[in-house]
Design an enzyme around this catalytic site. Structure first.
Site, PDB file in Angstrom:
ATOM      1  N   LYS A 158       0.785  -1.347  -0.167  1.00 18.84           N
ATOM      2  CA  LYS A 158       0.027   0.120  -0.135  1.00 18.84           C
ATOM      3  C   LYS A 158       0.911   1.248  -0.027  1.00 18.84           C
ATOM      4  O   LYS A 158       0.483   2.263  -0.439  1.00 18.84           O
ATOM      5  CB  LYS A 158      -0.782  -0.030   1.158  1.00 18.84           C
ATOM      6  CG  LYS A 158      -2.102  -1.064   0.888  1.00 18.84           C
ATOM      7  CD  LYS A 158      -3.098  -0.548   2.071  1.00 18.84           C
ATOM      8  CE  LYS A 158      -4.346  -1.511   1.818  1.00 18.84           C
ATOM      9  NZ  LYS A 158      -5.497  -1.173   2.842  1.00 18.84           N
ATOM     10  N   LYS A 198      -5.306  -9.884  -7.093  1.00 20.34           N
ATOM     11  CA  LYS A 198      -6.302  -9.936  -6.181  1.00 20.34           C
ATOM     12  C   LYS A 198      -7.731  -9.244  -6.693  1.00 20.34           C
ATOM     13  O   LYS A 198      -7.524  -7.803  -6.975  1.00 20.34           O
ATOM     14  CB  LYS A 198      -5.944  -9.431  -4.640  1.00 20.34           C
ATOM     15  CG  LYS A 198      -6.734 -10.258  -3.683  1.00 20.34           C
ATOM     16  CD  LYS A 198      -6.232  -9.527  -2.444  1.00 20.34           C
ATOM     17  CE  LYS A 198      -6.289  -8.182  -2.318  1.00 20.34           C
ATOM     18  NZ  LYS A 198      -5.819  -7.748  -0.790  1.00 20.34           N
ATOM     19  N   LYS A 213     -11.379  -3.622  -3.998  1.00 29.08           N
ATOM     20  CA  LYS A 213     -12.096  -2.334  -4.143  1.00 29.08           C
ATOM     21  C   LYS A 213     -11.626  -1.285  -4.957  1.00 29.08           C
ATOM     22  O   LYS A 213     -12.106  -0.466  -5.511  1.00 29.08           O
ATOM     23  CB  LYS A 213     -12.406  -1.876  -2.917  1.00 29.08           C
ATOM     24  CG  LYS A 213     -13.212  -2.944  -2.014  1.00 29.08           C
ATOM     25  CD  LYS A 213     -13.000  -2.313  -0.423  1.00 29.08           C
ATOM     26  CE  LYS A 213     -14.080  -3.208   0.493  1.00 29.08           C
ATOM     27  NZ  LYS A 213     -14.068  -3.047   1.730  1.00 29.08           N
TER      28      LYS A 213
HETATM   29  P1  AMP Z   1     -11.531  -5.530   3.193  1.00 28.68           P
HETATM   30  O1  AMP Z   1     -12.474  -4.974   2.080  1.00 28.68           O
HETATM   31  O2  AMP Z   1     -10.040  -5.235   2.838  1.00 28.68           O
HETATM   32  O3  AMP Z   1     -11.795  -4.734   4.801  1.00 28.68           O
HETATM   33  O4  AMP Z   1     -11.740  -6.981   3.518  1.00 28.68           O
HETATM   34  C1  AMP Z   1     -12.835  -7.561   4.196  1.00 28.68           C
HETATM   35  C2  AMP Z   1     -12.717  -9.055   4.046  1.00 28.68           C
HETATM   36  O5  AMP Z   1     -12.823  -9.488   2.924  1.00 28.68           O
HETATM   37  C3  AMP Z   1     -11.353  -9.499   4.651  1.00 28.68           C
HETATM   38  O6  AMP Z   1     -11.609 -10.679   5.513  1.00 28.68           O
HETATM   39  C4  AMP Z   1     -10.583  -9.816   3.502  1.00 28.68           C
HETATM   40  O7  AMP Z   1      -9.497 -10.964   3.574  1.00 28.68           O
HETATM   41  C5  AMP Z   1     -11.723 -10.309   2.645  1.00 28.68           C
HETATM   42  N1  AMP Z   1     -11.189 -10.209   0.953  1.00 28.68           N
HETATM   43  C6  AMP Z   1     -10.737  -9.010   0.593  1.00 28.68           C
HETATM   44  N2  AMP Z   1     -10.613  -9.267  -0.934  1.00 28.68           N
HETATM   45  C7  AMP Z   1     -10.684 -10.533  -0.916  1.00 28.68           C
HETATM   46  C8  AMP Z   1     -10.700 -11.315  -2.124  1.00 28.68           C
HETATM   47  N3  AMP Z   1     -10.069 -10.827  -3.239  1.00 28.68           N
HETATM   48  N4  AMP Z   1     -10.743 -12.616  -1.838  1.00 28.68           N
HETATM   49  C9  AMP Z   1     -10.990 -13.262  -0.795  1.00 28.68           C
HETATM   50  N5  AMP Z   1     -11.120 -12.477   0.364  1.00 28.68           N
HETATM   51  C10 AMP Z   1     -11.026 -11.143   0.301  1.00 28.68           C
END
Ligand code: AMP
Ligand code: TRP
Length: 344
Positions: A115, A207, A210
């Protein structure tokens, strides 16, 4: 190690565009765990401000994640749903953990390196200290199980290291809290199934995220049926047919990803999916994936839109959840202060 009451905690950042990766990697597991565990699900707004946020946008994203939780089947009455900043104990314990964690530990965090990139001198101190706040989120409730996607594994290992070091450093004053030698449990990551790391639909080595500038790279939970269908049809593949066995996925990241997505959506293994579709025409598989994704995600998007217009309801869910979360966090924080030698 002392026995701790099983308790699930996890968090999602309110930074817009909840997608299939969030759903399959995290939220599906959140829903499932409600059947067997007490659960606390947190919209981590204090994590969001580690990078710049527009206040109005942040407010609406907090409500959107709350709506997504509910639309996906999280029950905020039986379990707890709230936004992090309402419970000041998260920030309070995070400070303590900033003093427990070592610079060297945080310096190893790959997510920070990714990041911050070349801009290391200019990112916020919060972005660097973020994993200590994450440890506090979990441990302020003395939670034992944490469902997350694969990308959070290293942060959870750090949470365990912090818990362990706190337990060791203060062993003498912890004793009277009746948990033997440990005040904090070592939280266990729950990272299972065929979609712990969902990849971009445009590039199987990246990956699903968002922040990817291409909206075609992800299926958003709010996408319409038409958009979902279009994105899946356009998803990158390769010229070969679908293999019949797992070994045939090697070196084919896009095909591997779509197989994992199908398997997770239908709650079967990748082996099973390949047994059914392997050797066949790729378009047959893609059509089946379109139908499945629309059937699973369509109703969630519809429900989200319905709830999302009711700010009063969403805010009342968060305030009620915040009150119940605080009731668990406050006595734990009070004990931590006493363990540290603070007077309160
Ligand atoms: P975040 O949006 O970064 O707060 O992520 C929320 C949850 O979604 C966390 O448990 C992440 O590990 C999971 N997550 C985010 N992106 C992915 C992805 N591409 N594949 C699997 N899990 C994800
Ligand atoms: N860091 C997690 C992410 O970016 C979100 C998060 C914050 C979290 N606190 C947490 C996840 C505590 C699990 C437990 O996805």
């Amino acid at each position: 190690m002392a026995q701790f009451k099983p308790l699930v905690f996890s968090g999602v950042q309110p930074t817009g565009n909840l997608h299939l990766g969030n759903y399959l990697g995290a939220i599906v597991k959140f829903v499932e765990l409600q059947k067997t565990h007490e659960c606390i699900y947190c919209v981590v707004d204090m994590h969001a401000i580690t990078v710049q946020q527009d206040p109005e946008q942040l407010r609406s994203s907090i409500r959107e994640v709350t709506a997504a939780f509910i639309a996906c089947g999280i029950d905020p009455k039986t379990h707890i749903v709230f936004n992090q900043s309402q419970v000041a104990e998260h920030a309070e314990l995070a400070w303590v953990f900033n003093c427990v964690a070592r610079m060297g530990w945080l310096n190893r965090m790959t997510q920070f390196k990714e990041k911050a990139g070349k801009d290391r001198e200019n990112v916020s101190v919060g972005l660097f200290a973020y994993p200590a706040l994450m440890a506090a989120d979990i441990l302020v409730y003395r939670a034992t199980h944490v469902p997350v996607g694969e990308d959070q594994k290293q942060h959870l290992e750090l949470s365990r290291d912090i818990a362990q070091k706190f337990n060791n450093d203060f062993a003498a004053s912890i004793e009277k809290y009746g948990h033997g030698d440990a005040f904090f449990p070592l939280p266990e990551p729950l990272i299972q199934g065929p979609a712990t790391r969902v990849m971009s639909l445009r590039d199987g080595t990246k990956k699903m995220s968002k922040s990817d500038p291409s909206d075609n790279s992800r299926l958003n939970l709010t996408d319409s049926a038409d958009t979902i269908a279009q994105k899946v049809r356009k998803a990158k593949t390769d010229p070969e047919a679908l293999p019949s066995e797992i070994a045939g996925l090697a070196g084919r990241p896009e095909v591997d990803n779509l197989t994992g997505i199908y398997a997770a959506l239908v709650d079967r293994s990748k082996e099973d999916v390949l047994r059914e579709f392997g050797g066949g025409n790729f378009s047959t598989f893609k059509n089946a994936l379109v139908d499945l994704a629309v059937a699973k995600l369509g109703p969630i998007g519809d429900e989200m839109k319905k709830i999302a217009s009711d700010n009063a309801y969403l805010d009342s869910v968060l305030v009620d959840g915040g009150n119940r979360a605080r009731a668990i966090a406050a006595p734990n924080m009070k004990a931590v202060k006493d363990i540290l030698g603070f007077i309160s």
